[in-house]
Each structure stands twice: as C-alpha cells, then as structure tokens.
Design an enzyme around this catalytic site. Structure first.
Site, PDB file in Angstrom:
ATOM      1  N   ASP A 414      -7.043  48.771 -23.524  1.00  0.00           N
ATOM      2  CA  ASP A 414      -8.049  49.088 -22.491  1.00  0.00           C
ATOM      3  C   ASP A 414      -7.598  50.270 -21.629  1.00  0.00           C
ATOM      4  OD1 ASP A 414      -8.924  46.583 -23.462  1.00  0.00           O
ATOM      5  OD2 ASP A 414      -7.946  45.537 -21.803  1.00  0.00           O
ATOM      6  N   GLU A 582     -18.635  45.300 -23.776  1.00  0.00           N
ATOM      7  CA  GLU A 582     -17.670  45.354 -22.675  1.00  0.00           C
ATOM      8  C   GLU A 582     -17.124  46.773 -22.517  1.00  0.00           C
ATOM      9  OE1 GLU A 582     -14.790  42.480 -23.940  1.00  0.00           O
ATOM     10  OE2 GLU A 582     -13.776  43.873 -25.288  1.00  0.00           O
TER      11      GLU A 582
END
Length: 708
Positions: A414, A582
């Site tokens: 991420d 997401e």
C-alpha cells in the site's frame, strides 16, 4: 475444439499462467518411450510469461489443408501482421489486422509443381516496404530431373500478389545433396543477405555448411556463387536464422550444430567490417554454444530461431526434448532469453502446453512494436494433423521468474510517495510498530529507513492504534505535515514538522465514523475544500467520500456518500460474496475528477487498478470501461495494485504500487513504480494509461523491513 484444447482453456482460467511463467513442463502419460533424462531447470535470469488466453490458430480452417508447417510471422510497417507457411506442398501467406486475433484466408505464393514441394519459407520486409518471400523447392524421389534450390518472389502490395520468381541457387537431384531453409535479413547499408543450409558440395559425405548469397539492389539481382559462412568438418550446420544487432554493429545467425552428438543451438557472429570474410569453423571464436546452461549431448535441441526486443534483450527458440521422449517427433518449443549481445541465453520457458505424444516443430518468434512476443509453431496437439498456432508473451521485468526480489528490495505494501523540497519520501504498510519511511532524490536510489524514531516516521504509542498500521498518505497543508492512516481498522490523522516524523497526536483517537473503515485519502478541491476518500467494510470493501472540517480535525460523517463498490467481473474474479474495491486516490484533471482504485482481495493474483470519473468530488462516478489499467496482464506480476498517484520533479505522473513477492507467494509485498499519463481522446475525456514497459522494483542499499 477438441477435448484437449478445451481442457487447456480451462486450465488457463484456474491458473495455468503461473505454471507457464515458471517454465514448468511435465510430461503427460500419453506416448511410450524413454523420457530424456534432463529436466527443465529454472534460471535466475529474465524469462517470458505466456498468456494462454491468446492461443490462436493461424492456419485456415476453410482451406482445409491436410498439412501446414514451418510458420513465420512478421509485423509490417502499417502494424499489420503477415504470416507465411507451408501448405500441402506449396507456400501461402495470411494477414492479421488485429495483432493476431484473427487471420485472413491464405494467399498463394507458390504451388507444388510436378512433384516438387515448395518448402520452408521465409519472408522479409525491405526498407521500401516491398516484401520478399524465399522458399526451397524440394523434389520427391520420383520427380526425375528436378533439383533442390532456393527461390524468391516479390510483393509490392503488402502480400496480396507475388511476382517475378527468381531461382537463386540450385543444388543436386538427390535428398542427400540438396539445399535447405533460406532465411534473410537486410543490413542498414541496404544489402540483403540470404543464408541457407547447403550440402550440394559434399556429395561423398554427410556434411553440410551454411551458405550466403547477397543482393545490393533490393533483390533485383544476386551474387551467383554462394559464400561459405560456417562449416564444422564432419558435421551438419543447418537451419540458419540471421539477426543484425544494430547497437553493436554486429551480425549473428543461429544454427543447429551436431558437432558433439545430437543437434544443439549455436551462434555464428561477425562484425559489419568483417562481413563474413571467412567461414566460422569448429575452432572459430565466432562460433559459440547458445545456451548458458548446457544440455546433455544426447538430447535433441534443433531448429533454432533468433530475434531481438526493442529493449535490447535477444530471444532464442528451439525444438527440444528435455523432459520428454528423446525423439524429434515428441519435441516441444522452448524459448530462452539472452542479452543485447545475443549471449547468455537462459530463463527457459515453454509457450505451448501439449501432451507427451505430440510435438511443436519448426517454430519461430516475432517481436511486435510494443515488445509483445509471439511464438508460432506447427503442432499436431490440437488436431489429427499439423496446424499453425500462435501465442503471445511478455518478458518479465527485473531478474525474476519465481520472484522479482533483488538483494535489497523494499518491502512496503500500500505504498505512497510524497515529494517535498526536491526529496521523495516513500511510506507504506510494513510493520505492527508503525510506518517506516525511505527517501530518494531521483526515485532510483533509495536510503533508509530514515524515520525520526529508529526508521519509523510514525511509531505505535505516539498516535492512535495498537495494530494493523495500513495504507498511509502524507501531505503538507499550511506548513504542517499530515499523515492519514489506518490502525485497528479505523482512520486517524497525525501531524509532524518533518516528512520523516515523528508524526504524533495530542489525543490518541481516530476520526469520527461508524463501523470499520480503512484506506484514507485526503483530497483538496480547487476551492480548497477537503474531502476524505476511504473504504467502509460493509458487505464488501466499498469506497466512500466524506467532507472534512476545514482544519482537518475530523470528518462530517453524516455527509458520507458511497462512490463505488465491486460490481464488475474484473473487480471480483473469484466471484466472492465480499467484493473488494479499495486504495482510493483522487485527482482533478481538466475539470474532471478521476478516482483511481484497486479491486479484488489483495491476496488474489488478479488484484488490479482501474478508475472512475465524475463531474463532482462527491460523484456520481462512471467506471472506465477499459479498466483495469494496471494488472498482471500488463506487468506479468501478481497482485499489482493499491498505490498512489503523484507528480515527479518533471511534472510527470507516476504511480507507486505493490506486487506480490513472487508468482506463488503474496507476502512480503514488494514496492514498485510505473509511469502513468493522460492520453487525449477526440471529443472525449482524456484516458489514464499506464506505461507497460516502465515498471521498476524499488530497492535500497540497506533495506531491512519487517513484514507484518
């Protein structure tokens, strides 16, 4: 479609691509006989991943040829593809205008004539875009008075018509005194060189050389006497395929050489200055074994083919029996990757998955303008006859087959990159202790971790959260550095006076909101209003947007609006009840808002990136029909996604993301970087496009990151 091919298609759906990219080749149970004792070993170098969904039949169904073989494909100047192959004793060409998706019906180049087969063709596009088709007349035993030879025809209309046949060379009447396998190239000077295997000079022995003819007038006339360019006494040099290495001003051709037992791929090379002034004999330094990993002398590995990518790497194919019954009729196609010098060929892969009692023969390769690789073969794997099939592949970036890891790979999932005062800062998911940070001046050389607290920019205990430190975003607002992040499946914001921290909160608490929420991204609109994009965990991972207070102290939870959820097939490839969207990032471009997001569970190899657009930061959002724009299809690395978009020092957009550790393992996830840009569309919104060849794995000299 036969049962075997149906099974192969199904295998692709459930993961055959992983096996192929790792070069796995298991002999099936069909076919009796001794299996060659040398298994296909794995190489540490670059390798090609083959996309089984692109498996396409090239030869015509309608023409119903009983035998097709020896295929070659080239890409023409207008980007169309032209294929040439043997068909029932003649030579035909076919055309594709959709990069190999569909093929035209065949056009005849040369027909079988009075017991003479026209065989082993090759096609060459010249600088003036005319085409030359070379082929090899081969008389049958009862074709009295007919000789083996090398012929050529020309096309000035892209392969629609073929005219002006010339006989370039004639060999003997008998098979054992014939000539074979013409293959040509054009040099920068304009000279055309056609190479062929020639045993006409060896009527009393089982020997063969590689001969050369030249043309300096675009194929109108040719030298009369062949020059011998390679010959190993007592052996048979055969099946030459030439290549000009432009950056090295060097010429090289691949051959099969049986000087040490069964045929093996060898390379013969010369400089432009030498230009084949003397033949490469057995002891010549210009003759080298092609493969970096030696194959046992007894194993068959013949019919090599050589090409070069636009990025410099060379690729070599051959038909081999490693791991199979050691007879040519059971060989399959192998492909290895070499360097820009056409040396050090390794990283062996097998493009076509075939039963043990079938074969892939007389194969070739072509490289398209975008560096897509096409493997083409004559195979009996899918029918009761030999047919022409093709498949597409891409060269894996980095040094990986099983893994893209390098010695000092940065393991951040991420990831996000923040540019401040000419320095780039890299953050991401990495530890239950907080967030590590790395720095770089050029996006290539990274130092770290450099965080203020033992490498950490934010440490547990100095801000909200006890575990699950995920997906940070760092930005600067009114002279203060902010970090929005996830911990304990809640969202918090901490501040600092430096991008390396320490990021802290005076009161350790999350932002307002109901339920579990992750993956924050703070966006400032043109009027300065802040919005928090984030993910709520409710019947799936759903992306929401919530206006924020002007001082960034909290969100306005009562105004939360859903943006998107996982509703499209590419967003939920495993068809789970909990669809995932997401990792939102939002930018404004030409009065249009672009929401870049990832879909699928992060452990899914199909984890990928798409985008949606809106006229307002609050939506409604229209998903781009061409998504995903980043996936394993582009980069051939599993799990590519959940990153952040930023502008580099030159003002160009870059997208930092993570990929899986390897083709078989998810964690620790690896940080990578790719270029991304807007592409103008006439009368429509600009498209956001990733640069497929630009993915870089991020490394540092002292990477010591603990994965959660």
């Amino acid at each position: 479609m036969n049962l075997y091919l149906q099974s192969l298609r199904a295998l692709c759906v459930v993961g055959a691509l992983i096996l192929i990219s790792c070069g796995i080749n298991k002999a099936g149970s069909e076919g009796a006989g001794k299996v060659a004792g040398e298994a296909v070993k794995q190489d540490a170098g670059k390798r090609i991943v083959w996309d089984q969904s692109t498996l396409t039949k090239v030869s015509s169904v309608k023409a119903n040829h009983r035998y097709t073989s020896y295929p070659r494909i080239i890409q023409l100047y207008d980007q169309s593809l032209l294929g040439i192959y043997e068909a029932d004793g003649g030579v035909v060409t076919v055309k594709s205008r959709d990069l190999g998706g569909t093929w035209s019906e065949p056009i005849t180049v040369a027909l079988r004539d009075s017991g003479v087969n026209m065989a082993v063709p090759d096609v060459l596009e010249l600088k003036d875009h005319t085409l030359l088709a070379f082929y090899n007349p081969r008389p049958s035993k009862n074709a009295t008075g007919k000789r083996f030879g090398i012929r050529v025809k020309k096309s000035a209309d892209g392969g629609i018509t073929w005219k002006d046949e010339q006989l370039l060379y004639e060999a003997g009447y008998k098979f054992e005194n014939g000539c074979w396998e013409p293959s040509a190239m054009q040099l920068p000077s304009g000279e055309i060189q056609v190479f062929f295997a020639n045993e006409a000079e060896y009527t009393q022995s089982n020997e063969q050389n590689i001969s050369l003819l030249r043309s300096k007038d675009n194929g109108l006339s040719w030298t009369k006497k062949p020059e011998t360019v390679s010959f190993r006494k007592g052996s048979r040099d055969g099946m030459p395929v030439p290549l000009f290495l432009d950056k090295r001003k060097e010429m090289v051709f691949a051959i099969e050489d049986n000087g040490f037992g069964n045929f093996k791929p060898y390379l013969i090379r010369n400089t432009i200055k030498e230009n084949w002034a003397s033949p490469a004999d057995a002891s010549s330094e210009n003759r080298t074994y092609a493969l970096s990993e030696k194959i046992a002398d007894s194993i068959y590995a013949g019919s090599p083919y050589l090409r070069q990518l636009g990025t410099g790497e060379t690729i070599l194919s051959y038909q081999g029996t490693e791991g199979r019954t050691n007879k040519m009729q059971f060989a399959d196609m192998k492909v290895v990757v070499g360097d820009g010098q056409a040396r050090n060929f390794g990283g062996k892969t097998t493009p076509f998955i075939i039963p043990a009692n079938k074969s892939c023969l007389w194969n070739s390769l072509t490289v398209l303008g975008d560096n897509t690789i096409i493997a083409v073969t004559a195979t009996n794997a899918y029918a009761d006859r030999s047919e022409i099939w093709m498949i597409k592949g891409r060269l894996l970036p980095g040094e990986a087959g099983q893994s893209v890891m390098k010695k000092d790979t940065i393991f951040l999932a991420d990831p996000t990159i923040f540019l401040d005062k000419e320095t780039y800062y890299l953050y991401g998911t990495s530890s239950e202790k907080g967030f590590l940070v790395y720095e770089s001046s050029d996006l290539k050389n990274w130092k770290g971790p450099v965080g203020a607290n033992k490498g950490f920019a934010l440490s547990k205990g100095e801000s909200f959260g006890t575990k699950g430190f995920w997906a940070p975003q760092v930005f600067k607002h009114k002279g203060i550095y902010y970090m929005a992040y996830t911990a304990d499946e809640q969202i918090a914001i901490a501040t600092s006076n430096s991008p390396i921290g320490p990021f802290k909160q005076e009161v350790l608490k999350p932002l307002s909101g109901t339920g579990n929420q992750i993956d924050p991204f703070v966006f400032f609109d043109k009027d300065g209003k802040p919005y928090m994009y984030h993910v709520k965990l409710q019947k799936g991972n759903r992306i929401f947007v919530t206006p924020m207070k002007a001082d960034l102290s909290d969100v306005l939870p009562e105004a939360a609006t859903e943006c998107i959820s996982g509703t499209l097939p590419w967003e939920n490839t495993e068809n789970t009840e909990w669809a995932v969207t997401e990792g939102p990032t939002v930018i404004r471009h030409k009065d249009l808002y672009y929401l870049i997001y990832s879909a699928n569970d992060f452990r899914n190899k199909d984890y990928a990136v798409g985008y949606a657009t809106s006229d307002s930061p609050l939506g409604p959002w229209r998903k781009f029909e061409g998504s995903p724009i980043i996936s394993r299809k582009q980069f051939h690395l599993n799990g590519s996604g959940h990153g952040d978009l930023f502008k580099d020092k030159s003002g160009n957009y870059q997208y930092v993301l993570h990929v899986h550790r390897s083709q078989t393992k998810v964690s620790p996830r690896i940080s990578g970087l790719t270029g991304i840009k807007f592409k103008k569309q006439n009368g429509q919104a600009d498209l956001l496009v990733a640069e497929e060849s630009s993915l870089k794995i991020l490394v540092t000299d002292n990477s010591k990151v603990a994965e959660k």
